[in-house]
Structure formats: C-alpha cells, structure tokens
Write a protein that holds these residues in place. Structure first.
Motif, short mmCIF file in Angstrom:
data_model
loop_
_atom_site.label_atom_id
_atom_site.label_comp_id
_atom_site.label_asym_id
_atom_site.label_seq_id
_atom_site.Cartn_x
_atom_site.Cartn_y
_atom_site.Cartn_z
N THR A 221 -42.07 -0.12 23.10
CA THR A 221 -40.86 -0.28 22.31
C THR A 221 -39.68 0.45 22.94
O THR A 221 -38.58 -0.09 23.05
CB THR A 221 -41.08 0.25 20.87
N LYS A 222 -39.91 1.69 23.37
CA LYS A 222 -38.85 2.48 23.99
C LYS A 222 -38.40 1.85 25.31
O LYS A 222 -37.21 1.80 25.62
CB LYS A 222 -39.33 3.91 24.22
N ALA A 223 -39.37 1.38 26.12
CA ALA A 223 -39.04 0.79 27.42
C ALA A 223 -38.22 -0.48 27.24
O ALA A 223 -37.26 -0.72 27.99
CB ALA A 223 -40.32 0.49 28.19
N LEU A 224 -38.56 -1.29 26.24
CA LEU A 224 -37.80 -2.51 25.98
C LEU A 224 -36.37 -2.18 25.59
O LEU A 224 -35.42 -2.87 25.99
CB LEU A 224 -38.48 -3.32 24.88
N GLU A 225 -36.21 -1.10 24.84
CA GLU A 225 -34.87 -0.68 24.44
C GLU A 225 -34.06 -0.19 25.64
O GLU A 225 -32.85 -0.42 25.73
CB GLU A 225 -34.95 0.43 23.39
#
Length: 264
Positions: A221-225
């Motif tokens: 989730t963080k990487a996609l953001e």
C-alpha cells in the motif's frame, strides 16, 4: 548487542544526540522513549511518568530522516571471515544453483551463514547481508548500511519491459534465476531515494512482488502511494500457502503469478 534478540554480532546503534535507536538486524527502531518502554517493559503511563522530554517522531524509514543527505554511499570491504565461492549446503536445498550464487559474488563464513554482497547502482560495494539458517533474526545487515538508499541488483539491470521489486535479496536472486529481472528494496518500505533509483532503470513497468503477509500488504500500500503517480506500476498476488516468491519452486506457477499481475 541488541537487547531484543539473541546474537553474537553487534547490531544495535543508539544516537544520543538525535534521541533515536535502530537494530540493524530488524528488531525495530524509534525514539529513545520507545527503546526504554520496550527494554523495561513499561506501560505508556509508566513511560510518561519516567520521561519528560518531547518524543521524537520518526518516519517509517529511519535512514531517510537521520542519515546525511549526501546520496553517495561509502565503499566498504567484506569481512576477513568472508570465504568467496564457498557456500553453506543448506542454500542448495532451497533450489539455488552455484551459478546463481557465483553471479552475485556470494560466500560464507565460519558460522555457515550465506554472505550476500550489497552493491549500489554504480556497482560499488556498500555492505552485505548475512542469511543465517536457524539463528534469530535470519537476516543480519552490515553495520552502517543505509538500506533505504540502495536497490539491490540495480547495477546490472538491462533495458527490459518490466522489473520485479521484492523485499529481500533471496527473493530477487530467485526471480533472476528463473529469468525475471528483479531488484530488492531490502525491507518492506520503499523510500523516496529508492523511488528515484527505480525511475532511472531502463524499464517500462515496475512489478511489486512483496511478501504475502500483513507487513507485505502494508508495504504494498505504501509503495503504491509512493510510486503510483510517477511510474507504471503493477503488483502480484503471491498464491495462498506461499509467504514470498522464493517459496514458489514450480517455475510455471511462478511465471503465472507474475504474468497475472494487477495494475494500479
């Protein structure tokens, strides 16, 4: 020595001036108040009564906050106990070939750990990771290695349609052994510096192949953001029953997981 795990290596650093600590083996990081709370097994109320200082607030990536801003990483030499080209027998039971281990410049030590050199995007040696068979934690990084500034395997990525991004070194080595270009972020969190390094790779697409656990899902989730608005990004679902891509021994199943990826 880190007080939160059994080990024979020095792995814990405490910065009194910054008021922060980190275990390079992965036990944790944070403010000195969090260190005291964990070490002394305090409740939050007991901790507040003990400490009067303002607590430091850290981003998820410790190094991004408290290391020098210069992007240049210091070149290091491998430890004297490193034996190039000799490998612990247990690594072969996991399916790795001697050719793969040779290509990454791996070796071992007197503890029969697998030693994996870590190089930056210019192919400069900036550290290493010890993958231990049964000790806790399994991965121990060399002291001072700024993991958030490195993409493991980035130096030899040729122009390609896509590049897989994994959490750990063995995951990346496994994908490369099976013909898939890959790099590793050396943890679950993608830093801004690693985002810059990804954008410099000669590829059309970044495929996130993070672990199939709660930490991996948070990291995804963080990487996609972080990169979703700047690069073409996709991600895979690691099949049920497998923790990460390195556990997928069936080449066809591994290919299927990567080919059936989802776009963000």
């Amino acid at each position: 020595l880190c007080p939160f795990h059994l080990d024979h290596h020095s792995s814990c650093s405490i910065n009194i001036d910054k008021g922060v600590w980190i275990c390079h083996a992965g036990c944790g990081q944070g403010s000195l108040k969090s260190f005291l709370k964990r070490k002394l097994n305090l409740t939050q109320q007991e901790l507040d009564a003990l400490c009067t200082e303002t607590e430091y607030t850290l981003d998820l990536d410790f190094f991004e906050q408290y290391q020098p801003t210069d992007d240049a990483l210091q070149e290091v030499t491998l430890p004297d106990e490193f034996i190039l080209g000799k490998y612990p027998t247990w690594i072969f039971t996991r399916g790795f070939t001697r050719k793969t281990l040779d290509s990454w410049g791996c070796g071992t030590n007197r503890y029969q750990d697998l030693i994996i050199p870590i190089k930056d995007e210019s192919n400069k040696l900036v550290g290493w990771v010890s993958r231990r068979r049964s000790a806790t934690p399994k991965y121990l990084y060399s002291k001072g290695l700024q993991k958030s500034k490195v993409l493991f395997g980035a130096a030899d990525i040729s122009p390609t349609k896509f590049v897989c991004v994994t959490e750990g070194t063995l995951d990346t080595m496994w994908l490369r052994q099976h013909g898939h270009p890959a790099v590793a972020i050396l943890g679950m969190h993608l830093s801004n510096r690693q985002k810059e390094l990804l954008s410099k790779l000669r590829t059309q697409e970044v495929v996130l192949c993070l672990d199939n656990d709660e930490a991996g899902r948070i990291g995804l989730t963080k990487a996609l953001e972080v990169i979703g608005n700047t690069l073409m990004v996709s991600y895979i679902d690691v099949p049920n029953g497998y923790k990460d891509v390195q556990e997928i021994k069936d080449s066809k199943l591994l290919d299927k997981a990567i080919n059936k990826r989802y776009y963000w």
